[in-house]
Design a protein around this motif. Structure first.
Motif, PDB file in Angstrom:
ATOM      1  N   MET A   1       0.852  -1.182   0.000  1.00 37.70           N
ATOM      2  CA  MET A   1       0.000   0.000   0.000  1.00 37.70           C
ATOM      3  C   MET A   1       0.894   1.240   0.000  1.00 37.70           C
ATOM      4  O   MET A   1       1.798   1.368   0.808  1.00 37.70           O
ATOM      5  N   VAL A   2       0.651   2.136  -0.932  1.00 37.50           N
ATOM      6  CA  VAL A   2       1.414   3.373  -1.039  1.00 37.50           C
ATOM      7  C   VAL A   2       0.711   4.451  -0.229  1.00 37.50           C
ATOM      8  O   VAL A   2      -0.507   4.593  -0.281  1.00 37.50           O
ATOM      9  N   LYS A   3       1.503   5.204   0.539  1.00 37.25           N
ATOM     10  CA  LYS A   3       0.967   6.282   1.373  1.00 37.25           C
ATOM     11  C   LYS A   3       1.623   7.598   0.988  1.00 37.25           C
ATOM     12  O   LYS A   3       2.758   7.627   0.521  1.00 37.25           O
ATOM     13  N   GLY A   4       0.896   8.688   1.227  1.00 41.93           N
ATOM     14  CA  GLY A   4       1.431  10.014   0.952  1.00 41.93           C
ATOM     15  C   GLY A   4       0.852  11.014   1.928  1.00 41.93           C
ATOM     16  O   GLY A   4      -0.093  10.725   2.656  1.00 41.93           O
ATOM     17  N   GLY A  16      -4.968   1.517  -2.297  1.00 43.96           N
ATOM     18  CA  GLY A  16      -4.966   0.069  -2.290  1.00 43.96           C
ATOM     19  C   GLY A  16      -4.773  -0.494  -3.686  1.00 43.96           C
ATOM     20  O   GLY A  16      -4.661  -1.692  -3.853  1.00 43.96           O
ATOM     21  N   ALA A  17      -4.749   0.373  -4.697  1.00 45.29           N
ATOM     22  CA  ALA A  17      -4.614  -0.064  -6.085  1.00 45.29           C
ATOM     23  C   ALA A  17      -3.179   0.079  -6.557  1.00 45.29           C
ATOM     24  O   ALA A  17      -2.404   0.864  -6.013  1.00 45.29           O
ATOM     25  N   GLU A  18      -2.855  -0.674  -7.594  1.00 45.22           N
ATOM     26  CA  GLU A  18      -1.542  -0.530  -8.222  1.00 45.22           C
ATOM     27  C   GLU A  18      -1.494   0.801  -8.964  1.00 45.22           C
ATOM     28  O   GLU A  18      -2.450   1.181  -9.651  1.00 45.22           O
ATOM     29  N   LEU A  19      -0.405   1.507  -8.818  1.00 43.87           N
ATOM     30  CA  LEU A  19      -0.250   2.805  -9.468  1.00 43.87           C
ATOM     31  C   LEU A  19       0.375   2.648 -10.842  1.00 43.87           C
ATOM     32  O   LEU A  19       1.165   1.738 -11.080  1.00 43.87           O
ATOM     33  N   THR A  38       5.911  19.133 -12.880  1.00 39.70           N
ATOM     34  CA  THR A  38       5.350  18.203 -11.906  1.00 39.70           C
ATOM     35  C   THR A  38       5.600  16.761 -12.345  1.00 39.70           C
ATOM     36  O   THR A  38       5.896  16.499 -13.507  1.00 39.70           O
ATOM     37  N   ALA A  39       5.462  15.852 -11.411  1.00 39.39           N
ATOM     38  CA  ALA A  39       5.583  14.421 -11.683  1.00 39.39           C
ATOM     39  C   ALA A  39       4.441  13.741 -10.939  1.00 39.39           C
ATOM     40  O   ALA A  39       4.318  13.872  -9.722  1.00 39.39           O
ATOM     41  N   ALA A  40       3.582  13.045 -11.697  1.00 38.26           N
ATOM     42  CA  ALA A  40       2.386  12.450 -11.099  1.00 38.26           C
ATOM     43  C   ALA A  40       2.123  11.069 -11.660  1.00 38.26           C
ATOM     44  O   ALA A  40       2.594  10.716 -12.738  1.00 38.26           O
ATOM     45  N   THR A  41       1.332  10.311 -10.913  1.00 37.99           N
ATOM     46  CA  THR A  41       0.931   8.972 -11.316  1.00 37.99           C
ATOM     47  C   THR A  41      -0.576   8.822 -11.110  1.00 37.99           C
ATOM     48  O   THR A  41      -1.115   9.347 -10.137  1.00 37.99           O
ATOM     49  N   THR A  95       8.638   3.766  -3.099  1.00 37.50           N
ATOM     50  CA  THR A  95       7.427   3.690  -3.920  1.00 37.50           C
ATOM     51  C   THR A  95       7.502   2.571  -4.946  1.00 37.50           C
ATOM     52  O   THR A  95       6.482   2.038  -5.346  1.00 37.50           O
ATOM     53  N   GLY A  96       8.706   2.268  -5.427  1.00 33.86           N
ATOM     54  CA  GLY A  96       8.857   1.277  -6.484  1.00 33.86           C
ATOM     55  C   GLY A  96       8.425   1.784  -7.846  1.00 33.86           C
ATOM     56  O   GLY A  96       8.334   1.019  -8.798  1.00 33.86           O
ATOM     57  N   LEU A  97       8.139   3.078  -7.962  1.00 32.98           N
ATOM     58  CA  LEU A  97       7.662   3.655  -9.219  1.00 32.98           C
ATOM     59  C   LEU A  97       8.816   4.065 -10.123  1.00 32.98           C
ATOM     60  O   LEU A  97       9.923   4.300  -9.651  1.00 32.98           O
TER      61      LEU A  97
END
Length: 132
Positions: A1-4, A16-19, A38-41, A95-97
């Protein structure tokens, strides 16, 4: 789970979803709102659990941007397409992104160049790729 979270912690969120991959946007709106690009997913909006009061700014007829009203952190971009675009810099590590490209590169500031080898699109992803 990714948090921000925002800088002051008044707004936190988790997915809870894959980014999807991170994309850099160099349009004039993103540059003005962030001071650079900016950098977004993207994530499905229903998969993002937000705690705290987000202040929304309607930046165009087709989109709005979400901020923390306390510290001013820019956290979200929404185009009313069922996705919430999350600013990658607000995630807790790791993040693994990976970044996958640059959009609106034709509108970038004149004070920098990007040479990371990723595609640089003139405008959106369906536009011409800028070659060196």
């Amino acid at each position: 789970m990714v948090k921000g979270a925002c800088e002051c912690g008044a707004i936190t969120y988790e997915m809870g979803a894959e980014l999807g991959p991170v994309t850099a946007c160099h349009c004039s709106q993103c540059r003005k709102i962030s001071g650079h690009f900016t950098a977004a997913t993207p994530a499905p909006i229903e998969a993002v659990a937000i705690k705290g009061e987000v202040r929304w700014y309607r930046s165009s007829q087709r989109a709005q941007r979400g901020f923390c009203p306390t510290c001013g952190s820019y956290l979200f971009w929404e185009e009313f397409d069922g996705l919430l675009y999350l600013m990658a810099g607000a995630f807790e590590a790791p993040t693994g992104l990976q970044m996958d490209g640059h959009i609106y590169y034709g509108d970038k500031g004149d004070y920098y160049e990007v040479r990371d080898g990723l595609p640089r699109y003139q405008t959106g992803r369906k536009s011409q790729v800028i070659k060196d």
